[in-house]
Scaffold this motif. Structure first.
Motif, PDB file in Angstrom:
ATOM      1  N   GLY A  93       0.793  -1.215   0.000  1.00 10.70           N
ATOM      2  CA  GLY A  93       0.000   0.000   0.000  1.00 10.70           C
ATOM      3  C   GLY A  93       0.832   1.275   0.000  1.00 10.70           C
ATOM      4  O   GLY A  93       0.572   2.192  -0.780  1.00 10.70           O
ATOM      5  N   PRO A  94       1.865   1.374   0.867  1.00 12.78           N
ATOM      6  CA  PRO A  94       2.666   2.598   0.878  1.00 12.78           C
ATOM      7  C   PRO A  94       3.357   2.892  -0.442  1.00 12.78           C
ATOM      8  O   PRO A  94       3.680   4.045  -0.732  1.00 12.78           O
ATOM      9  N   ALA A  95       3.602   1.855  -1.262  1.00  9.58           N
ATOM     10  CA  ALA A  95       4.277   2.052  -2.545  1.00  9.58           C
ATOM     11  C   ALA A  95       3.333   2.561  -3.626  1.00  9.58           C
ATOM     12  O   ALA A  95       3.792   2.976  -4.696  1.00  9.58           O
ATOM     13  N   ILE A  96       2.032   2.521  -3.348  1.00 17.59           N
ATOM     14  CA  ILE A  96       1.043   2.945  -4.348  1.00 17.59           C
ATOM     15  C   ILE A  96       0.394   4.227  -3.850  1.00 17.59           C
ATOM     16  O   ILE A  96      -0.618   4.201  -3.146  1.00 17.59           O
ATOM     17  N   GLN A  97       0.964   5.349  -4.189  1.00 16.99           N
ATOM     18  CA  GLN A  97       0.473   6.640  -3.725  1.00 16.99           C
ATOM     19  C   GLN A  97      -0.284   7.412  -4.799  1.00 16.99           C
ATOM     20  O   GLN A  97      -0.857   8.459  -4.520  1.00 16.99           O
ATOM     21  N   HIS A  98      -0.295   6.914  -6.016  1.00 21.72           N
ATOM     22  CA  HIS A  98      -1.011   7.564  -7.102  1.00 21.72           C
ATOM     23  C   HIS A  98      -1.772   6.511  -7.896  1.00 21.72           C
ATOM     24  O   HIS A  98      -1.357   5.345  -7.971  1.00 21.72           O
ATOM     25  N   ALA A  99      -2.884   6.929  -8.489  1.00 22.01           N
ATOM     26  CA  ALA A  99      -3.667   5.995  -9.298  1.00 22.01           C
ATOM     27  C   ALA A  99      -2.828   5.450 -10.447  1.00 22.01           C
ATOM     28  O   ALA A  99      -2.985   4.293 -10.858  1.00 22.01           O
ATOM     29  N   GLY A 100      -1.926   6.272 -10.976  1.00 22.31           N
ATOM     30  CA  GLY A 100      -1.075   5.810 -12.071  1.00 22.31           C
ATOM     31  C   GLY A 100      -0.164   4.666 -11.660  1.00 22.31           C
ATOM     32  O   GLY A 100       0.139   3.784 -12.482  1.00 22.31           O
ATOM     33  N   ASP A 101       0.279   4.663 -10.378  1.00 30.18           N
ATOM     34  CA  ASP A 101       1.116   3.553  -9.893  1.00 30.18           C
ATOM     35  C   ASP A 101       0.342   2.240  -9.946  1.00 30.18           C
ATOM     36  O   ASP A 101       0.874   1.211 -10.373  1.00 30.18           O
ATOM     37  N   LEU A 102      -0.913   2.291  -9.501  1.00 33.83           N
ATOM     38  CA  LEU A 102      -1.738   1.084  -9.522  1.00 33.83           C
ATOM     39  C   LEU A 102      -2.072   0.673 -10.945  1.00 33.83           C
ATOM     40  O   LEU A 102      -2.060  -0.519 -11.273  1.00 33.83           O
ATOM     41  N   ALA A 103      -2.374   1.647 -11.808  1.00 28.81           N
ATOM     42  CA  ALA A 103      -2.710   1.339 -13.201  1.00 28.81           C
ATOM     43  C   ALA A 103      -1.550   0.628 -13.890  1.00 28.81           C
ATOM     44  O   ALA A 103      -1.758  -0.304 -14.676  1.00 28.81           O
ATOM     45  N   ALA A 104      -0.321   1.048 -13.597  1.00 29.78           N
ATOM     46  CA  ALA A 104       0.845   0.408 -14.205  1.00 29.78           C
ATOM     47  C   ALA A 104       0.967  -1.051 -13.776  1.00 29.78           C
ATOM     48  O   ALA A 104       1.323  -1.921 -14.582  1.00 29.78           O
ATOM     49  N   ILE A 105       0.668  -1.324 -12.507  1.00 26.55           N
ATOM     50  CA  ILE A 105       0.736  -2.708 -12.015  1.00 26.55           C
ATOM     51  C   ILE A 105      -0.374  -3.544 -12.618  1.00 26.55           C
ATOM     52  O   ILE A 105      -0.144  -4.649 -13.123  1.00 26.55           O
ATOM     53  N   LEU A 106      -1.607  -3.025 -12.594  1.00 27.63           N
ATOM     54  CA  LEU A 106      -2.755  -3.792 -13.077  1.00 27.63           C
ATOM     55  C   LEU A 106      -2.652  -4.088 -14.564  1.00 27.63           C
ATOM     56  O   LEU A 106      -3.013  -5.180 -15.027  1.00 27.63           O
ATOM     57  N   SER A 107      -2.179  -3.118 -15.336  1.00 26.77           N
ATOM     58  CA  SER A 107      -2.126  -3.297 -16.789  1.00 26.77           C
ATOM     59  C   SER A 107      -1.097  -4.330 -17.217  1.00 26.77           C
ATOM     60  O   SER A 107      -1.155  -4.829 -18.345  1.00 26.77           O
ATOM     61  N   SER A 108      -0.162  -4.668 -16.323  1.00 29.37           N
ATOM     62  CA  SER A 108       0.873  -5.643 -16.679  1.00 29.37           C
ATOM     63  C   SER A 108       0.571  -7.042 -16.155  1.00 29.37           C
ATOM     64  O   SER A 108       1.378  -7.959 -16.352  1.00 29.37           O
ATOM     65  N   LEU A 109      -0.572  -7.213 -15.492  1.00 27.45           N
ATOM     66  CA  LEU A 109      -0.931  -8.531 -14.977  1.00 27.45           C
ATOM     67  C   LEU A 109      -1.308  -9.478 -16.113  1.00 27.45           C
ATOM     68  O   LEU A 109      -1.855  -9.064 -17.139  1.00 27.45           O
ATOM     69  N   THR A 110      -1.018 -10.754 -15.900  1.00 25.68           N
ATOM     70  CA  THR A 110      -1.441 -11.779 -16.846  1.00 25.68           C
ATOM     71  C   THR A 110      -2.662 -12.506 -16.296  1.00 25.68           C
ATOM     72  O   THR A 110      -2.993 -12.389 -15.115  1.00 25.68           O
ATOM     73  N   GLU A 111      -3.337 -13.258 -17.137  1.00 24.39           N
ATOM     74  CA  GLU A 111      -4.569 -13.931 -16.724  1.00 24.39           C
ATOM     75  C   GLU A 111      -4.287 -14.933 -15.606  1.00 24.39           C
ATOM     76  O   GLU A 111      -3.369 -15.750 -15.695  1.00 24.39           O
ATOM     77  N   GLY A 112      -5.096 -14.841 -14.551  1.00 21.15           N
ATOM     78  CA  GLY A 112      -4.961 -15.748 -13.425  1.00 21.15           C
ATOM     79  C   GLY A 112      -3.898 -15.357 -12.423  1.00 21.15           C
ATOM     80  O   GLY A 112      -3.758 -16.015 -11.386  1.00 21.15           O
ATOM     81  N   GLU A 113      -3.148 -14.293 -12.665  1.00 18.05           N
ATOM     82  CA  GLU A 113      -2.056 -13.897 -11.777  1.00 18.05           C
ATOM     83  C   GLU A 113      -2.602 -13.459 -10.413  1.00 18.05           C
ATOM     84  O   GLU A 113      -3.705 -12.917 -10.308  1.00 18.05           O
ATOM     85  N   VAL A 114      -1.817 -13.687  -9.379  1.00 18.62           N
ATOM     86  CA  VAL A 114      -2.177 -13.282  -8.020  1.00 18.62           C
ATOM     87  C   VAL A 114      -1.400 -12.015  -7.680  1.00 18.62           C
ATOM     88  O   VAL A 114      -0.164 -11.999  -7.750  1.00 18.62           O
ATOM     89  N   LEU A 115      -2.123 -10.975  -7.310  1.00 21.24           N
ATOM     90  CA  LEU A 115      -1.509  -9.708  -6.903  1.00 21.24           C
ATOM     91  C   LEU A 115      -1.634  -9.582  -5.390  1.00 21.24           C
ATOM     92  O   LEU A 115      -2.736  -9.545  -4.853  1.00 21.24           O
ATOM     93  N   PHE A 116      -0.492  -9.520  -4.717  1.00 21.79           N
ATOM     94  CA  PHE A 116      -0.487  -9.403  -3.265  1.00 21.79           C
ATOM     95  C   PHE A 116      -0.135  -7.973  -2.884  1.00 21.79           C
ATOM     96  O   PHE A 116       0.932  -7.463  -3.239  1.00 21.79           O
TER      97      PHE A 116
END
Length: 369
Positions: A93-116
């Motif tokens: 959570g502390p590493a994600i301070q902007h919506a763009g930070d989260l968008a960059a992570i989400l957009s690079s996920l593959t199908e079925g991937e687990v995001l912790f």
């Protein structure tokens, strides 16, 4: 590297982790639910969720894990990925301070991937709002430009599983909590469960430890596997230096006594807090800031490191007028509570704590300053 540049090491009985802990934990962590010790209720429920997802051939529902640090939230996230045979992406959570930070992570996920996402309650509000749509509809809107000319570009995401971990579930907004399909609260371990954890760790570290020594270490571990493994490593170091092959209860006790961890799991800070309460303030009540000054620590350190365990062990009470030492604290320090102090003790410390929460904190925080 100068001493000022070196990373700060976590106190021996702190549930927080340091770089050494993270390196050792990686080798000691169980790889599947069958090897995970303790948390029987959460394990049983989580196993059902994962098995149903495998039978449906779909990603598992989003999982929220809450509870004090050091109980296995990160380990369970890794097990979820392993059980689903899916890759794992780790952030916090502390590493994600902007919506763009989260968008960059989400957009690079593959199908079925687990995001912790560890400490998910510390995400910024804009990132939380973006996460709502991503969890529910697997879609995010990327805003391009500013003002009247701003344009929202929808971006579809592949199905993924979010595993959120938090030590303070109450700080999560309701809309975010409601989007998790499964919520598991991890509880402190019993001494018997910690002994099983220690046995497994000792086997992996090729240590020779008898049953009495396991019980000795487990009893001083504050119900937390991370602390138990840390104490086990310190006992291993002590035995190595003293040339002891088989660690017994006497050896384990001597090692932990040297590190100032007593038979109840209290360390130097814990005993300093209780000693100051009793010898300087006659058992209290006393405000947090005043108590912190008396022990030479910051108020946040006393409140977050020492208080939780002392309250859980019934040695310290939080009342509307301040902190007080209970009869158990006097007894643990080998002191006799005067009748006048016993008569002034609240009949129900739990009720006193509830009154404090309703009143919005500690109204007498600095009443003695």
């Amino acid at each position: 590297m100068s001493p000022a540049q070196q990373p700060e090491e976590a106190p021996l009985v702190s549930a927080g982790s340091d770089p050494e802990d993270r390196a050792v934990e990686a080798a000691l962590r169980p790889k599947n639910l069958d090897d995970f010790v303790g948390q029987k209720r959460v394990r049983r429920q989580l196993s059902l969720v994962l098995e149903a997802s495998r039978l449906r051939g779909r990603s598992a529902d989003h999982v929220l894990l809450s509870g004090p640090p050091g109980l296995g939230k990160t380990t369970l996230a890794m097990i979820i990925a392993a059980e689903m045979n899916a890759p794992l992406r780790i952030s916090s959570g502390p590493a994600i301070q902007h919506a763009g930070d989260l968008a960059a992570i989400l957009s690079s996920l593959t199908e079925g991937e687990v995001l912790f996402l560890d400490e998910i309650h510390r995400m910024s509000r804009p990132a939380e709002e973006m996460l709502y749509m991503a969890m529910e509809d697997f879609r995010v809107d990327i805003v391009v430009g500013k003002g009247p000319g701003a344009t929202a570009i929808p971006l579809d995401l592949p199905p993924f599983t979010l595993v959120g971990a938090t030590t303070r579930a109450g700080l999560l907004p309701g809309p975010l909590r409601d989007r998790f399909g499964f919520t598991g609260h991890l509880e402190f371990y019993s001494t018997e469960e910690l002994e099983l954890v220690l046995r497994r760790s000792a086997m992996l570290m090729d240590m020779k430890v008898n049953s009495a020594a396991f019980a000795e270490i487990a009893g001083r571990s504050r119900g937390t596997p991370r602390i138990a493994n840390r104490l086990l490593r310190r006992v291993r170091d002590w035995a190595l230096v003293h040339g002891i092959d088989l660690i017994d209860a006497g050896s384990a006790g001597a090692a932990l006594d040297m590190y100032e961890v007593d038979e109840k799991g209290l360390d130097r800070l814990d005993r300093s807090v209780l000693t100051a309460l009793i010898t300087k303030f006659n058992g209290g009540p006393v405000g947090l800031s005043t108590l912190a000054i008396a022990v030479g620590e910051e108020p946040e350190t006393v409140e977050t490191v020492a208080e939780p365990y002392l309250v859980r062990e019934g040695m310290l009470g939080r009342t509307p007028r301040g902190r007080i030492a209970t009869a158990a604290a006097w007894h643990h320090l080998g002191l006799v509570m005067p009748p006048s102090v016993a008569a002034a003790m609240p009949e129900d410390l739990f009720t006193a704590a509830q009154e404090e929460e309703v009143s919005g904190g500690d109204p007498a925080e600095d009443w003695m300053t």
